[in-house]
Design a protein around this motif. Structure first.
Motif, PDB file in Angstrom:
ATOM      1  N   ARG A   1      38.730 -95.641  57.484  1.00  0.00           N
ATOM      2  CA  ARG A   1      39.871 -96.200  56.751  1.00  0.00           C
ATOM      3  C   ARG A   1      39.397 -97.304  55.805  1.00  0.00           C
ATOM      4  NH1 ARG A   1      42.613 -97.954  60.849  1.00  0.00           N
ATOM      5  NH2 ARG A   1      43.643 -95.956  61.217  1.00  0.00           N
ATOM      6  N   ALA A   2      38.494 -98.147  56.291  1.00  0.00           N
ATOM      7  CA  ALA A   2      37.985 -99.235  55.452  1.00  0.00           C
ATOM      8  C   ALA A   2      37.187 -98.690  54.267  1.00  0.00           C
ATOM      9  CB  ALA A   2      37.114-100.170  56.286  1.00  0.00           C
TER      10      ALA A   2
ATOM     11  N   VAL B   1      37.543 -96.161  72.556  1.00  0.00           N
ATOM     12  CA  VAL B   1      37.238 -97.345  71.750  1.00  0.00           C
ATOM     13  C   VAL B   1      36.350 -96.965  70.571  1.00  0.00           C
ATOM     14  CG1 VAL B   1      36.226 -99.656  71.772  1.00  0.00           C
ATOM     15  CG2 VAL B   1      37.474 -98.824  73.774  1.00  0.00           C
ATOM     16  N   GLU B   2      35.351 -96.135  70.826  1.00  0.00           N
ATOM     17  CA  GLU B   2      34.449 -95.702  69.753  1.00  0.00           C
ATOM     18  C   GLU B   2      35.174 -94.823  68.736  1.00  0.00           C
ATOM     19  OE1 GLU B   2      30.198 -95.555  72.140  1.00  0.00           O
ATOM     20  OE2 GLU B   2      31.669 -93.955  72.463  1.00  0.00           O
ATOM     21  N   ARG B   3      36.065 -93.966  69.221  1.00  0.00           N
ATOM     22  CA  ARG B   3      36.837 -93.116  68.307  1.00  0.00           C
ATOM     23  C   ARG B   3      37.709 -93.968  67.391  1.00  0.00           C
ATOM     24  NH1 ARG B   3      39.546 -90.908  65.079  1.00  0.00           N
ATOM     25  NH2 ARG B   3      40.437 -88.790  65.129  1.00  0.00           N
ATOM     26  N   ALA B   4      38.363 -94.987  67.962  1.00  0.00           N
ATOM     27  CA  ALA B   4      39.188 -95.884  67.155  1.00  0.00           C
ATOM     28  C   ALA B   4      38.331 -96.665  66.157  1.00  0.00           C
ATOM     29  CB  ALA B   4      39.963 -96.839  68.057  1.00  0.00           C
ATOM     30  N   HIS B   5      37.133 -97.037  66.580  1.00  0.00           N
ATOM     31  CA  HIS B   5      36.223 -97.780  65.698  1.00  0.00           C
ATOM     32  C   HIS B   5      35.805 -96.921  64.516  1.00  0.00           C
ATOM     33  CE1 HIS B   5      33.172-100.674  64.545  1.00  0.00           C
ATOM     34  NE2 HIS B   5      32.241 -99.747  64.610  1.00  0.00           N
TER      35      HIS B   5
ATOM     36  N   ALA C   1      35.597-106.476  63.243  1.00  0.00           N
ATOM     37  CA  ALA C   1      35.015-106.431  61.902  1.00  0.00           C
ATOM     38  C   ALA C   1      35.372-105.132  61.187  1.00  0.00           C
ATOM     39  CB  ALA C   1      33.499-106.585  61.989  1.00  0.00           C
ATOM     40  N   ALA C   2      35.451-104.031  61.931  1.00  0.00           N
ATOM     41  CA  ALA C   2      35.853-102.764  61.319  1.00  0.00           C
ATOM     42  C   ALA C   2      37.351-102.745  61.027  1.00  0.00           C
ATOM     43  CB  ALA C   2      35.486-101.605  62.234  1.00  0.00           C
ATOM     44  N   ARG C   3      38.131-103.396  61.889  1.00  0.00           N
ATOM     45  CA  ARG C   3      39.586-103.385  61.719  1.00  0.00           C
ATOM     46  C   ARG C   3      40.024-104.236  60.545  1.00  0.00           C
ATOM     47  NH1 ARG C   3      44.368-105.748  63.072  1.00  0.00           N
ATOM     48  NH2 ARG C   3      43.349-107.693  63.686  1.00  0.00           N
ATOM     49  N   THR C   4      39.333-105.347  60.302  1.00  0.00           N
ATOM     50  CA  THR C   4      39.688-106.247  59.190  1.00  0.00           C
ATOM     51  C   THR C   4      38.458-106.468  58.313  1.00  0.00           C
ATOM     52  OG1 THR C   4      39.213-108.199  60.580  1.00  0.00           O
ATOM     53  CG2 THR C   4      41.490-107.411  60.513  1.00  0.00           C
TER      54      THR C   4
ATOM     55  N   ALA D   1      23.003-102.919  67.518  1.00  0.00           N
ATOM     56  CA  ALA D   1      23.191-101.733  68.363  1.00  0.00           C
ATOM     57  C   ALA D   1      24.486-100.997  68.039  1.00  0.00           C
ATOM     58  CB  ALA D   1      23.168-102.125  69.837  1.00  0.00           C
ATOM     59  N   HIS D   2      25.424-101.656  67.342  1.00  0.00           N
ATOM     60  CA  HIS D   2      26.680-101.046  66.895  1.00  0.00           C
ATOM     61  C   HIS D   2      27.554-100.571  68.064  1.00  0.00           C
ATOM     62  CE1 HIS D   2      26.196-100.908  62.449  1.00  0.00           C
ATOM     63  NE2 HIS D   2      24.943-101.109  62.806  1.00  0.00           N
ATOM     64  N   ASP D   3      27.435-101.215  69.221  1.00  0.00           N
ATOM     65  CA  ASP D   3      28.329-100.905  70.328  1.00  0.00           C
ATOM     66  C   ASP D   3      29.666-101.610  70.114  1.00  0.00           C
ATOM     67  OD1 ASP D   3      26.441 -99.352  71.640  1.00  0.00           O
ATOM     68  OD2 ASP D   3      25.624-101.044  72.758  1.00  0.00           O
ATOM     69  N   VAL D   4      30.738-100.971  70.568  1.00  0.00           N
ATOM     70  CA  VAL D   4      32.076-101.539  70.418  1.00  0.00           C
ATOM     71  C   VAL D   4      32.739-101.605  71.791  1.00  0.00           C
ATOM     72  CG1 VAL D   4      32.435-100.884  68.025  1.00  0.00           C
ATOM     73  CG2 VAL D   4      32.965 -99.245  69.820  1.00  0.00           C
ATOM     74  N   GLU D   5      33.698-102.510  71.916  1.00  0.00           N
ATOM     75  CA  GLU D   5      34.302-102.745  73.220  1.00  0.00           C
ATOM     76  C   GLU D   5      35.697-103.304  73.053  1.00  0.00           C
ATOM     77  OE1 GLU D   5      34.263-101.897  76.802  1.00  0.00           O
ATOM     78  OE2 GLU D   5      32.188-102.047  76.094  1.00  0.00           O
ATOM     79  N   TYR D   6      36.591-102.955  73.994  1.00  0.00           N
ATOM     80  CA  TYR D   6      37.875-103.628  74.146  1.00  0.00           C
ATOM     81  C   TYR D   6      37.825-104.395  75.463  1.00  0.00           C
ATOM     82  CZ  TYR D   6      40.153-100.777  70.511  1.00  0.00           C
ATOM     83  OH  TYR D   6      40.502-100.188  69.334  1.00  0.00           O
ATOM     84  N   TYR D   7      38.259-105.638  75.434  1.00  0.00           N
ATOM     85  CA  TYR D   7      38.312-106.471  76.635  1.00  0.00           C
ATOM     86  C   TYR D   7      39.739-106.370  77.162  1.00  0.00           C
ATOM     87  CZ  TYR D   7      37.486-110.681  79.495  1.00  0.00           C
ATOM     88  OH  TYR D   7      37.345-111.573  80.523  1.00  0.00           O
TER      89      TYR D   7
END
Length: 300
Positions: free
Chosen positions: A94-95, A84-88, A193-196, A222-228
Motif C-alpha cells: 500500500r505504501a 502479522v507478516e501478511r498484514a506487514h 514503520a510500514a503502516r505510517t 532482519a525485517h521481522d515484524v511483531e504485534y504485542y
C-alpha cells in the motif's frame, strides 16, 4: 519513507522470508547437491504461488504496482507468512503504491484524555500504562509507575521503551527474557514503520537506535515484524525481585495509535506477594533491597 526505501523494504522482507524456508518446509522435492541460495529459490516460490518466475522476481524487486489481493494471498501462503507478516506485506505494498503524502504522525500521538487516565487509576490491582505506536509511555497508574520505575527514570520525555531496552543497561536485568523483549520491540517498530511510511518522528527514532545500538541495527535488518498483544512476561524488579506477569495490550478505538498495556497476576500465583508489595512497599524495598520474601508465593 521515500518510495525507493519502501521498495527496498519489500525486497528485503520477501528475500528474508524466502531464505528461512527449505524445500522440506514447503513440501517440495529436494534432489540433493549444493544449493546456491539459502532457503527457497525464486522459481520454487513462484511455483508455490502459482505465478511466473518473472512476475515473482518483479515483486521481489519491489515493483508491486497493480498487484492484487489474490496474488498477495498466494504469496503469503507460499512463504508461510503469519497474520502479522501478511498484514506487514500488505502495508508495504500500500505504501509503495500510494501517492507521496505529508508526514504522518498518528502513531506518535502524545495526548491522553482525562477519562483514559481515570480508567488507569481505577485499576488498583493491575499495572497499566498507555503507550503510542512509537513505544512512548504517555500515562501510567500507581502500580505501573512502581513496576517500570527504571524505565520511567529518564531525562528523555516521554519515556520510550525501545530506548530503555537498547540503550539502558538496566533493561537487561529488568527483563528476564531480554532477547524476546528486544525482538518484540523491533518488530513492533518495523510494523509501524510500514503502516505510517511518512512518519518522520518514527524515522528519527529508528535512526537514533540504529546508530547507538548495534544490536538494534542487526535486528532491524532482519525485517521481522511483531504485534504485542497478550502473553506472559518475566521481570526482575530492583525492589521486589522476580515477577511473572500476564499482559494484555488493548487498543483504544477512540484514540488511534494509543494502546493500554495491562499487567495482572492471579492472586494464587507465585510472586503474588511481591506484586502486591509494589503497591505497599516494605521499608527495605524502598531502599532498593529485596526483602527475603521477594520470590515467595502468597501467604498460606
Amino acid at each position: 519513507m521515500p518510495a525507493d526505501t519502501v521498495r527496498e523494504d519489500i525486497r528485503h522482507f520477501l528475500t528474508s522470508r524466502r531464505a528461512r524456508l527449505t524445500p522440506k518446509d514447503a513440501c517440495l522435492p529436494d534432489f540433493g547437491g549444493r544449493r546456491q541460495v539459502s532457503g527457497l529459490r525464486r522459481s520454487e516460490v513462484a511455483q508455490l504461488a502459482a505465478i511466473s518466475v518473472e512476475y515473482y522476481t518483479r515483486l521481489e524487486r519491489g515493483n508491486v504496482g497493480g498487484v492484487s489481493e489474490e496474488i498477495l494471498d498466494s504469496l503469503a501462503a507460499a512463504l508461510q507468512l503469519d497474520d502479522v507478516e501478511r498484514a506487514h506485506l500488505t502495508a508495504l505494498v500500500r505504501a509503495a503504491n500510494a501517492p507521496r503524502r505529508a508526514a504522518d504522525r498518528d502513531g506518535g500521538a502524545c495526548h491522553v484524555r482525562d477519562s483514559v487516565q481515570q480508567i488507569l487509576d481505577a485499576m488498583t490491582g493491575a499495572a497499566a500504562f498507555v503507550r503510542n505506536a512509537h513505544l512512548d509511555v504517555l500515562a501510567t497508574n500507581q502500580l505501573a509507575r512502581a513496576l517500570y520505575t527504571d524505565a520511567l527514570d529518564t531525562a528523555e520525555q516521554p519515556p520510550n521503551l525501545a530506548r530503555f531496552v537498547f540503550l539502558d543497561p538496566r533493561a537487561r536485568r529488568f527483563y528476564r527474557d531480554w532477547e524476546r523483549i528486544a525482538h518484540d520491540a523491533v518488530g513492533s517498530l518495523r510494523t509501524e514503520a510500514a503502516r505510517t511510511p511518512g512518519n518522520t518522528d518514527l524515522a528519527d527514532l529508528i535512526d537514533e537506535l540504529a546508530t547507538q545500538s548495534a544490536e538494534f541495527a542487526q535486528r532491524w535488518d532482519a525485517h521481522d515484524v511483531e504485534y504485542y498483544r497478550s502473553g506472559q512476561q518475566g521481570f526482575h524488579h530492583p525492589a521486589v525481585g522476580d515477577l511473572d506477569l500476564d499482559y494484555d495490550a488493548l487498543e483504544i478505538p477512540a484514540d488511534p495509535g494509543l494502546t493500554i498495556v495491562i499487567y495482572t497476576l492471579n492472586p494464587a500465583a507465585p510472586h503474588a506477594t511481591a506484586f502486591l508489595r509494589l503497591s505497599h512497599p516494605h521499608p527495605k524495598a524502598r531502599s532498593g533491597t529485596p526483602s527475603p520474601a521477594a520470590d515467595s508465593g502468597p501467604p498460606r
